[in-house]
Structures are given as C-alpha cells and as structure tokens.
Design a protein around this motif. Structure first.
Motif, mmCIF file in Angstrom:
data_model
loop_
_atom_site.group_PDB
_atom_site.id
_atom_site.type_symbol
_atom_site.label_atom_id
_atom_site.label_comp_id
_atom_site.label_asym_id
_atom_site.label_seq_id
_atom_site.Cartn_x
_atom_site.Cartn_y
_atom_site.Cartn_z
ATOM 1 N N ARG A 315 -20.679 30.598 3.270
ATOM 2 C CA ARG A 315 -20.167 31.807 3.891
ATOM 3 C C ARG A 315 -18.673 31.708 4.172
ATOM 4 N N ILE A 316 -18.029 32.883 4.271
ATOM 5 C CA ILE A 316 -16.633 32.930 4.707
ATOM 6 C C ILE A 316 -16.494 32.235 6.051
ATOM 7 N N THR A 317 -17.490 32.445 6.911
ATOM 8 C CA THR A 317 -17.458 31.828 8.232
ATOM 9 C C THR A 317 -17.290 30.319 8.132
ATOM 10 N N ASP A 318 -18.066 29.693 7.268
ATOM 11 C CA ASP A 318 -17.991 28.243 7.121
ATOM 12 C C ASP A 318 -16.668 27.822 6.493
ATOM 13 N N THR A 319 -16.289 28.518 5.419
ATOM 14 C CA THR A 319 -15.133 28.094 4.637
ATOM 15 C C THR A 319 -13.843 28.194 5.428
ATOM 16 N N LEU A 320 -13.645 29.307 6.129
ATOM 17 C CA LEU A 320 -12.366 29.540 6.792
ATOM 18 C C LEU A 320 -12.332 29.075 8.240
ATOM 19 N N PHE A 321 -13.471 29.131 8.923
ATOM 20 C CA PHE A 321 -13.416 28.948 10.369
ATOM 21 C C PHE A 321 -14.196 27.733 10.861
ATOM 22 N N ARG A 322 -15.490 27.703 10.644
ATOM 23 C CA ARG A 322 -16.288 26.649 11.269
ATOM 24 C C ARG A 322 -15.960 25.272 10.700
ATOM 25 N N SER A 323 -15.609 25.207 9.425
ATOM 26 C CA SER A 323 -15.301 23.894 8.850
ATOM 27 C C SER A 323 -14.065 23.270 9.478
ATOM 28 N N ALA A 324 -13.165 24.105 10.014
ATOM 29 C CA ALA A 324 -11.952 23.563 10.636
ATOM 30 C C ALA A 324 -12.268 22.778 11.902
ATOM 31 N N CYS A 325 -13.395 23.072 12.544
ATOM 32 C CA CYS A 325 -13.705 22.408 13.817
ATOM 33 C C CYS A 325 -14.004 20.921 13.628
ATOM 34 N N PRO A 326 -14.965 20.538 12.781
ATOM 35 C CA PRO A 326 -15.174 19.096 12.593
ATOM 36 C C PRO A 326 -14.011 18.414 11.892
ATOM 37 N N ARG A 327 -13.321 19.132 11.011
ATOM 38 C CA ARG A 327 -12.167 18.504 10.345
ATOM 39 C C ARG A 327 -11.069 18.192 11.361
ATOM 40 N N THR A 328 -10.845 19.110 12.291
ATOM 41 C CA THR A 328 -9.839 18.855 13.322
ATOM 42 C C THR A 328 -10.274 17.725 14.237
ATOM 43 N N ALA A 329 -11.548 17.738 14.629
ATOM 44 C CA ALA A 329 -12.050 16.664 15.489
ATOM 45 C C ALA A 329 -11.933 15.312 14.794
ATOM 46 N N ARG A 419 -27.021 31.987 23.341
ATOM 47 C CA ARG A 419 -28.374 31.903 22.833
ATOM 48 C C ARG A 419 -29.148 30.946 23.717
ATOM 49 N N PRO A 420 -30.252 31.385 24.307
ATOM 50 C CA PRO A 420 -30.966 30.516 25.247
ATOM 51 C C PRO A 420 -31.575 29.309 24.540
ATOM 52 N N LEU A 421 -31.259 28.132 25.069
ATOM 53 C CA LEU A 421 -31.807 26.878 24.563
ATOM 54 C C LEU A 421 -32.224 26.013 25.743
ATOM 55 N N ALA A 422 -33.050 25.019 25.466
ATOM 56 C CA ALA A 422 -33.410 24.084 26.530
ATOM 57 C C ALA A 422 -32.175 23.353 27.031
ATOM 58 N N ALA A 423 -31.247 23.071 26.117
ATOM 59 C CA ALA A 423 -29.972 22.454 26.485
ATOM 60 C C ALA A 423 -28.871 23.305 25.880
ATOM 61 N N ASP A 424 -27.701 23.301 26.495
ATOM 62 C CA ASP A 424 -26.636 24.177 26.000
ATOM 63 C C ASP A 424 -25.654 23.445 25.101
ATOM 64 N N THR A 425 -25.949 22.213 24.753
ATOM 65 C CA THR A 425 -25.115 21.520 23.767
ATOM 66 C C THR A 425 -26.014 20.913 22.709
ATOM 67 N N ARG A 426 -25.544 20.980 21.471
ATOM 68 C CA ARG A 426 -26.254 20.358 20.362
ATOM 69 C C ARG A 426 -25.278 20.221 19.206
ATOM 70 N N GLY A 427 -25.688 19.524 18.145
ATOM 71 C CA GLY A 427 -24.842 19.415 16.975
ATOM 72 C C GLY A 427 -24.841 20.715 16.202
ATOM 73 N N LEU A 428 -23.720 21.425 16.198
ATOM 74 C CA LEU A 428 -23.643 22.725 15.553
ATOM 75 C C LEU A 428 -22.735 22.730 14.339
ATOM 76 N N TYR A 429 -21.962 21.685 14.138
ATOM 77 C CA TYR A 429 -20.959 21.686 13.086
ATOM 78 C C TYR A 429 -21.199 20.543 12.114
ATOM 79 N N ASP A 430 -21.487 20.891 10.887
ATOM 80 C CA ASP A 430 -21.607 19.898 9.836
ATOM 81 C C ASP A 430 -20.212 19.475 9.404
ATOM 82 N N PRO A 431 -19.870 18.184 9.443
ATOM 83 C CA PRO A 431 -18.508 17.768 9.119
ATOM 84 C C PRO A 431 -18.133 17.996 7.653
ATOM 85 N N VAL A 432 -19.115 18.299 6.807
ATOM 86 C CA VAL A 432 -18.812 18.546 5.399
ATOM 87 C C VAL A 432 -18.618 20.039 5.137
#
Length: 438
Positions: A315-329, A419-432
């Motif tokens: 998706r555009i979302t992954d290519t332009l935006f979400r992928s930048a998060c693990p790459r920056t980290a 989004r309601p979850l049992a915990a509010d943190t989880r692995g959401l970003y694939d580094p690839v």
C-alpha cells in the motif's frame, strides 16, 4: 469571554496581540524579510527589529496560493501577501513554559499555518507555548536551481527556529525546552532537520506525525517540463518571471498522480547526505516520537479490502509513511535518548478509515474546530483526544512516553490509539515493509 490587547516587548520589537481569557495570541509575526525581488530564490534574511509596534491580531500571508485540490481534509486557508515568512504564537499567561514549534504539511507544495486545526489553545491550557511556522513551498522553496541555495524551505525553518530561540522567552516560553513537530511534509521536515548537521542544537525534542524520509532525487526532468509548460527556461531567472501562484498551479497540474515531485534534496550543507543516512549520525541527543495512521491514503471503508491490502504490504501507506517509522528507529538505534512509535487506528466513519490527517484534531484536542465534523463524523471520541493530547503534552514537557523504546526490530512496541485491545502497545511496524508484522 474577555478579549484584551496584549503588548509585549521582545528582542524583535514591540508586538501587539490579543488575550482571550487566559490564552494569548500573536499572529502573523514576520521572522524574516519578505522573499520578494532580489530576496526571492535566496536564503532567508532575519527580519529587522520592528520600528513601530507590530499588529499581530490576524494571520499572516501564507506561501500557499492554491491548495493541492478543490477539497482538502484539513481546512487550509490561503492568505494573500508578500510576508509569507511569518509565525504565530499561542501562549498561556505563564512563564518558563515548554515550547512546541509546529510545521504544517502539504507535500512541500501547499498547506497553511493558519489552519484552525493548528490552534494551540488546548496546549496553552496545559501550559505549553505553541509556535506555528510558515515557510516557502513548491518551486520557491524546494526547486534545486543553478545559483540558488538548495532547500530554501528548510533554511526558512532554521531561520524561524533561530527567531524562537531569541524571542520565545518574552512570550513565556523556555528556549531550552523546544520541541519541533510536524505532520506529513511537516513531519518529513522534522526528520530532515534532525538529520542535518546545521540544525544540531536548534531542537531539544522532535515529533513526526505521518512524516517520511521524503528527500527526493533532483527533479531536473520535472523542472524542465514545468518550464516548458510555463514558456520559460527552468532557471532562477526564468521561474522568477512567473508568480508563486502561477508556479503552484502549474506544478499541481503537471504532477498528476505523483505524490511527491519537489522536496528536500541531499548534497548541500543542510543535507549533505540523504535523510536516512544523516539520521545515523545526527540528532542522537534529541528524543523522538513518531508514527503514522493505519490507513493514510488507503482507506476505503471496506474492512475486508483494508485487511487484504495491509496483508499485501504494497500500500501507499506502507511505502511512503509506515515504513519510515522502523527505518528511522533503526537509524537511531544507538541514540541514548530514545525513539518511540505510535499508530493511529481510529477509523473515521466520514472518510472510511484511519486516513491521513484525521489524527490531528485529536493530538491538538480541537474536536470543535471548523471542518472536524466533515472529516471525523458527528461524534468523534473526546476521550481519545484527551488521551492523545495528554501524551503529546507530556512528551513536550520532557517526560518519557509510557511504553517501550523502538529499535527498528520486529515486534518493537508502539502505542496504539483508537482500537480497543487488551494492551495498548504491540508490534505494529514491520522493519522491512512497514506493515503489520506476521
């Protein structure tokens, strides 16, 4: 509601704003000389001290002359005038407050610092001074031309940050506690500044909302086509014969479906190397909070389609935006001060998903602002705005987020909003791929 005049003596001169109850506003303050005539396509020149009291009761001119499209999610007014290098300050009636400097988005082609979605009243309520900054856009701000300093828009932002350092104490802000934040192109500008050797020491904390590693290859072919369309050579002299409005209209028409045609370019003193590479060497003393919305530009209201496109990881979302998060980290893995991720997942019923920009009224806690019902529907969750705004305020104050740091590895924790979850943190970003991990 009580409205009174608020007069400040600052290093920049006497500035006259307005105070509504306990919130003070000083709008459209020029931080640099107007970029016209010989100053067009030149590095910004800090504004001379005002010889007379400056009336800061209305928004200043915007670099945006035409919006990116007929309708935009964010209300983005265009304000005419030459003094586009201006900023606005919203402040509480207090001293020694942390400072949030906000950089608007718009693909480096549009956007407006005068948007009501960037109103800092909730930050003032919570003891934070907010500064919203205008900077040059499009050809005037980001076209790499011969005999023109590159990255003029970034140079404008650095000039604004220097103004903040010199003047913000007069507004009740602490110049030693400045957080620079932005969304979309503004978030990308934050990452660019964080990676720049020239910007070191100008920001103490950083926040990138839906930003990306948006530096571009020199767009010589695009500029040649733009010059042909306008009937001028693609040079400083040629483009200087056209108004910013003419240039912005032509860029908008010529770019078609391309999401990014002009932006920061590497190879000068501001960005000697690409942003991703610069982040491995610079800004490691600056805590960083960054994230993206779950759908960005891929929301369609069809849950099954959404899940399918997310799983595909194309998706555009992954290519332009979400992928930048693990790459920056990953680039900041050695930074001792920390990097934290979030993901905004609340699906707007009006727009069919957790799409680009819908998180802004929550972070700014301005659910009553113009344009919010059209973007978020009639009943956006106020408790979500309270929570997200409180997290951002805490970060600006100097607190560490209440979840684990990110290193760019699979399974990094991220605060999930909406989004309601049992915990509010989880692995959401694939580094690839930048999508959700398997």
């Amino acid at each position: 509601m009580t409205v009174t005049e608020s007069v400040l003596d600052t290093p920049a001169g006497t500035i006259v704003g307005r105070q509504v109850d306990r919130v003070r506003r000083y709008l459209g303050i020029p931080y640099a000389e107007a970029p016209t005539g010989a100053r067009r396509f030149a590095a910004p020149v800090p504004r001379a001290r005002f010889p007379q009291p400056y009336d800061a009761s209305r928004h200043g001119a915007t670099s945006q002359r035409v919006p990116l499209s007929a309708t935009t999610t964010i209300p983005e007014p265009s304000v005419p005038g030459d003094d586009v290098l201006n900023l606005s300050v919203t402040a509480p009636a207090a001293q020694g407050c942390p400072v949030l400097v906000w950089i608007h988005g718009g693909g480096f082609l549009a956007g407006s610092q005068a948007s009501p979605w960037y109103d800092g009243r909730a930050f003032a309520r919570d003891g934070v001074v907010t500064v919203t900054v205008g900077y040059r856009l499009g050809v005037d701000g980001f076209a790499p031309l011969d005999d023109v300093p590159a990255n003029l828009g970034l140079r404008d932002l650095l000039c604004a940050l220097a103004w903040v350092q010199e003047n913000v104490a007069a507004f009740g802000g602490d110049p030693d506690r400045v957080t620079v934040a932005g969304q979309s192109a503004g978030g990308a500008a934050v990452l660019a500044l964080l990676s720049s050797p020239v910007a070191q020491g100008r920001l103490r904390r950083a926040v990138s909302l839906s930003g990306g590693l948006f530096d571009v290859d020199p767009p010589h072919e695009f500029l040649a086509g733009l010059g042909h369309r306008l009937g001028v050579p693609p040079t400083r002299a040629g483009f200087g014969r056209r108004t910013p409005e003419q240039l912005q209209r032509a860029v908008r028409d010529l770019r078609g479906d391309d999401s990014l045609v002009l932006g920061p370019v590497a190879g000068d003193d501001i960005l000697p190397v690409p942003v991703a590479q610069g982040l491995t060497a610079h800004g490691h003393d600056v805590p960083l909070l960054l994230g993206a919305t779950g759908d960005e530009f891929d929301g369609d209201g069809d849950g099954d389609s959404e899940r399918g496109s997310r799983a595909a990881g194309t998706r555009i979302t992954d290519t332009l935006f979400r992928s930048a998060c693990p790459r920056t980290a990953a680039a900041r893995r050695e930074a001792p001060v920390g990097t934290w991720l979030y993901s905004f997942e609340w699906p707007s019923p009006a727009l069919g998903g957790a799409v680009h920009c819908v998180d802004l009224p929550f972070f700014f806690d301005v659910l009553d602002a113009p344009g919010v019902p059209e973007a978020l529907g009639p009943n956006p969750p106020a408790e979500l705005a309270t929570r997200m705004h409180a997290d951002l305020v805490a970060f600006v104050r100097g607190e560490s987020p209440g979840w684990g740091r990110a290193t760019g590895r699979l399974g990094d924790p991220a605060r999930e909003y909406g989004r309601p979850l049992a915990a509010d943190t989880r692995g959401l970003y694939d580094p690839v791929t930048g999508g959700e991990p398997c």
